[in-house]
Write a protein that holds these residues in place. Structure first.
Motif, PDB file in Angstrom:
ATOM      1  N   VAL A 137      -9.867  27.514-109.798  1.00 16.81           N
ATOM      2  CA  VAL A 137     -10.763  26.442-109.370  1.00 16.81           C
ATOM      3  C   VAL A 137     -10.980  25.517-110.565  1.00 16.81           C
ATOM      4  N   ASN A 138     -10.675  24.243-110.379  1.00 18.06           N
ATOM      5  CA  ASN A 138     -10.775  23.260-111.474  1.00 18.06           C
ATOM      6  C   ASN A 138      -9.977  23.701-112.698  1.00 18.06           C
ATOM      7  N   ASN A 139      -8.798  24.249-112.454  1.00 26.09           N
ATOM      8  CA  ASN A 139      -7.889  24.732-113.499  1.00 26.09           C
ATOM      9  C   ASN A 139      -8.484  25.848-114.361  1.00 26.09           C
ATOM     10  N   GLN A 140      -9.406  26.621-113.798  1.00 24.98           N
ATOM     11  CA  GLN A 140      -9.989  27.759-114.513  1.00 24.98           C
ATOM     12  C   GLN A 140      -9.975  28.990-113.612  1.00 24.98           C
ATOM     13  N   TYR A 141      -9.858  30.166-114.231  1.00 23.47           N
ATOM     14  CA  TYR A 141      -9.882  31.422-113.479  1.00 23.47           C
ATOM     15  C   TYR A 141     -10.552  32.504-114.327  1.00 23.47           C
ATOM     16  N   THR A 142     -10.978  33.573-113.657  1.00 26.49           N
ATOM     17  CA  THR A 142     -11.623  34.686-114.351  1.00 26.49           C
ATOM     18  C   THR A 142     -11.184  36.008-113.724  1.00 26.49           C
ATOM     19  N   PHE A 143     -10.847  36.957-114.574  1.00 25.66           N
ATOM     20  CA  PHE A 143     -10.602  38.339-114.165  1.00 25.66           C
ATOM     21  C   PHE A 143     -11.674  39.194-114.816  1.00 25.66           C
ATOM     22  N   GLN A 144     -12.116  40.223-114.123  1.00 24.52           N
ATOM     23  CA  GLN A 144     -13.068  41.162-114.700  1.00 24.52           C
ATOM     24  C   GLN A 144     -12.658  42.557-114.265  1.00 24.52           C
ATOM     25  N   GLU A 194     -14.254  40.143-124.183  1.00 25.41           N
ATOM     26  CA  GLU A 194     -13.892  38.865-123.567  1.00 25.41           C
ATOM     27  C   GLU A 194     -12.608  38.342-124.172  1.00 25.41           C
ATOM     28  N   ILE A 195     -11.696  37.913-123.306  1.00 20.16           N
ATOM     29  CA  ILE A 195     -10.415  37.356-123.728  1.00 20.16           C
ATOM     30  C   ILE A 195     -10.308  35.953-123.146  1.00 20.16           C
ATOM     31  N   SER A 196      -9.973  34.981-123.983  1.00 21.49           N
ATOM     32  CA  SER A 196      -9.780  33.606-123.536  1.00 21.49           C
ATOM     33  C   SER A 196      -8.293  33.278-123.597  1.00 21.49           C
ATOM     34  N   ILE A 197      -7.794  32.701-122.511  1.00 18.06           N
ATOM     35  CA  ILE A 197      -6.373  32.338-122.443  1.00 18.06           C
ATOM     36  C   ILE A 197      -6.263  30.873-122.053  1.00 18.06           C
ATOM     37  N   ARG A 198      -5.430  30.164-122.766  1.00 16.53           N
ATOM     38  CA  ARG A 198      -5.169  28.747-122.472  1.00 16.53           C
ATOM     39  C   ARG A 198      -3.661  28.608-122.272  1.00 16.53           C
ATOM     40  N   ALA A 199      -3.273  28.077-121.107  1.00 15.23           N
ATOM     41  CA  ALA A 199      -1.855  27.940-120.776  1.00 15.23           C
ATOM     42  C   ALA A 199      -1.573  26.541-120.247  1.00 15.23           C
ATOM     43  N   ASN A 200      -0.298  26.177-120.269  1.00 18.53           N
ATOM     44  CA  ASN A 200       0.151  24.914-119.711  1.00 18.53           C
ATOM     45  C   ASN A 200       0.655  25.173-118.295  1.00 18.53           C
ATOM     46  N   ALA A 201       0.339  24.318-117.352  1.00 15.41           N
ATOM     47  CA  ALA A 201       0.698  24.513-115.947  1.00 15.41           C
ATOM     48  C   ALA A 201       2.204  24.637-115.732  1.00 15.41           C
ATOM     49  N   ASP A 202       3.003  23.959-116.537  1.00 22.27           N
ATOM     50  CA  ASP A 202       4.458  23.976-116.359  1.00 22.27           C
ATOM     51  C   ASP A 202       5.166  25.066-117.148  1.00 22.27           C
ATOM     52  N   PHE A 203       4.490  25.621-118.155  1.00 23.40           N
ATOM     53  CA  PHE A 203       5.166  26.556-119.053  1.00 23.40           C
ATOM     54  C   PHE A 203       4.162  27.592-119.551  1.00 23.40           C
ATOM     55  N   PHE A 204       3.886  28.625-118.747  1.00 25.29           N
ATOM     56  CA  PHE A 204       2.885  29.636-119.083  1.00 25.29           C
ATOM     57  C   PHE A 204       3.213  30.407-120.364  1.00 25.29           C
ATOM     58  N   LEU A 205       4.490  30.544-120.674  1.00 29.45           N
ATOM     59  CA  LEU A 205       4.871  31.339-121.842  1.00 29.45           C
ATOM     60  C   LEU A 205       4.322  30.759-123.136  1.00 29.45           C
ATOM     61  N   ASN A 206       4.214  29.458-123.228  1.00 28.42           N
ATOM     62  CA  ASN A 206       3.681  28.797-124.417  1.00 28.42           C
ATOM     63  C   ASN A 206       2.166  28.676-124.283  1.00 28.42           C
ATOM     64  N   SER A 207       1.459  29.763-124.535  1.00 32.15           N
ATOM     65  CA  SER A 207       0.007  29.801-124.337  1.00 32.15           C
ATOM     66  C   SER A 207      -0.667  30.481-125.519  1.00 32.15           C
ATOM     67  N   VAL A 212     -13.247  40.969-119.641  1.00 32.45           N
ATOM     68  CA  VAL A 212     -13.374  39.719-118.902  1.00 32.45           C
ATOM     69  C   VAL A 212     -12.313  38.783-119.468  1.00 32.45           C
ATOM     70  N   ILE A 213     -11.471  38.252-118.596  1.00 29.10           N
ATOM     71  CA  ILE A 213     -10.444  37.295-119.001  1.00 29.10           C
ATOM     72  C   ILE A 213     -10.839  35.947-118.420  1.00 29.10           C
ATOM     73  N   LYS A 214     -11.039  34.976-119.293  1.00 28.99           N
ATOM     74  CA  LYS A 214     -11.367  33.616-118.858  1.00 28.99           C
ATOM     75  C   LYS A 214     -10.187  32.729-119.215  1.00 28.99           C
ATOM     76  N   GLY A 215      -9.589  32.139-118.204  1.00 27.64           N
ATOM     77  CA  GLY A 215      -8.401  31.334-118.418  1.00 27.64           C
ATOM     78  C   GLY A 215      -8.592  29.878-118.078  1.00 27.64           C
ATOM     79  N   VAL A 216      -7.877  29.043-118.805  1.00 28.43           N
ATOM     80  CA  VAL A 216      -7.855  27.597-118.573  1.00 28.43           C
ATOM     81  C   VAL A 216      -6.383  27.191-118.477  1.00 28.43           C
ATOM     82  N   ILE A 217      -6.066  26.402-117.461  1.00 31.34           N
ATOM     83  CA  ILE A 217      -4.702  25.914-117.281  1.00 31.34           C
ATOM     84  C   ILE A 217      -4.717  24.400-117.467  1.00 31.34           C
ATOM     85  N   GLU A 218      -3.960  23.936-118.446  1.00 31.50           N
ATOM     86  CA  GLU A 218      -3.882  22.500-118.712  1.00 31.50           C
ATOM     87  C   GLU A 218      -2.758  21.893-117.876  1.00 31.50           C
ATOM     88  N   GLY A 219      -2.967  20.687-117.404  1.00 31.19           N
ATOM     89  CA  GLY A 219      -1.935  20.001-116.636  1.00 31.19           C
ATOM     90  C   GLY A 219      -2.180  20.110-115.141  1.00 31.19           C
TER      91      GLY A 219
END
Length: 134
Positions: free
Chosen positions: A65-72, A104-117, A30-37
């Motif tokens: 949705v609301n800057n969050q996503y999930t893969f399973q 479970e994997i948690s990922i936090r990324a920036n909306a403008d620069f995904f590489l810096n996560s 399960v990948i739970k992601g948050v995108i800031e920005g």
């Protein structure tokens, strides 16, 4: 006396079994992601490369949705490099590399620069309290 020892051993053994159940590995990932920005797209993609520097291919997509996503997904045999790809055409660096593994994997990324996560595996946090997003 034998009954007391037997009851004590049964209680201790049942406690061990119950304690082990909370550390069972999950089947699949399960990948739970948050995108800031200010993320301007409504999707992200799970991408794998067939080989090093090989052709990338999209494995799955998820709604943001609301800057969050999930893969399973199903269980993987071994950890392997995958990427989360931004669908935003204005993103300067649209990929986040990480190792896909079971759990479970948690990922936090920036909306403008995904590489810096940051990416964190849930199994490494077992028994630790997390005060923020994990």
């Amino acid at each position: 006396m034998k009954k007391i020892v037997l009851v004590g051993l049964c209680v201790a053994f049942s406690g061990l079994l119950m304690g082990q159940s909370q550390y069972k590995k999950m089947d699949g990932y399960v990948i739970k992601g948050v995108i800031e920005g200010d993320y301007k797209a409504n999707k992200v993609y799970l991408v794998e490369e067939e080989e090093i520097q090989g052709k990338p291919h999209i494995v799955d997509s998820a709604e943001v949705v609301n800057n969050q996503y999930t893969f399973q997904g199903p269980s993987v045999k071994y950890p392997r490099m995958y990427f989360i790809k931004s669908a935003d055409p204005d993103c300067l660096s649209p990929i986040t590399p990480f190792f896909l593994e079971n759990g479970e994997i948690s990922i936090r990324a920036n909306a403008d620069f995904f590489l810096n996560s940051t990416a964190r595996s849930g199994e490494r946090r077992v028994g630790k309290k997390c005060s923020t997003w994990c």
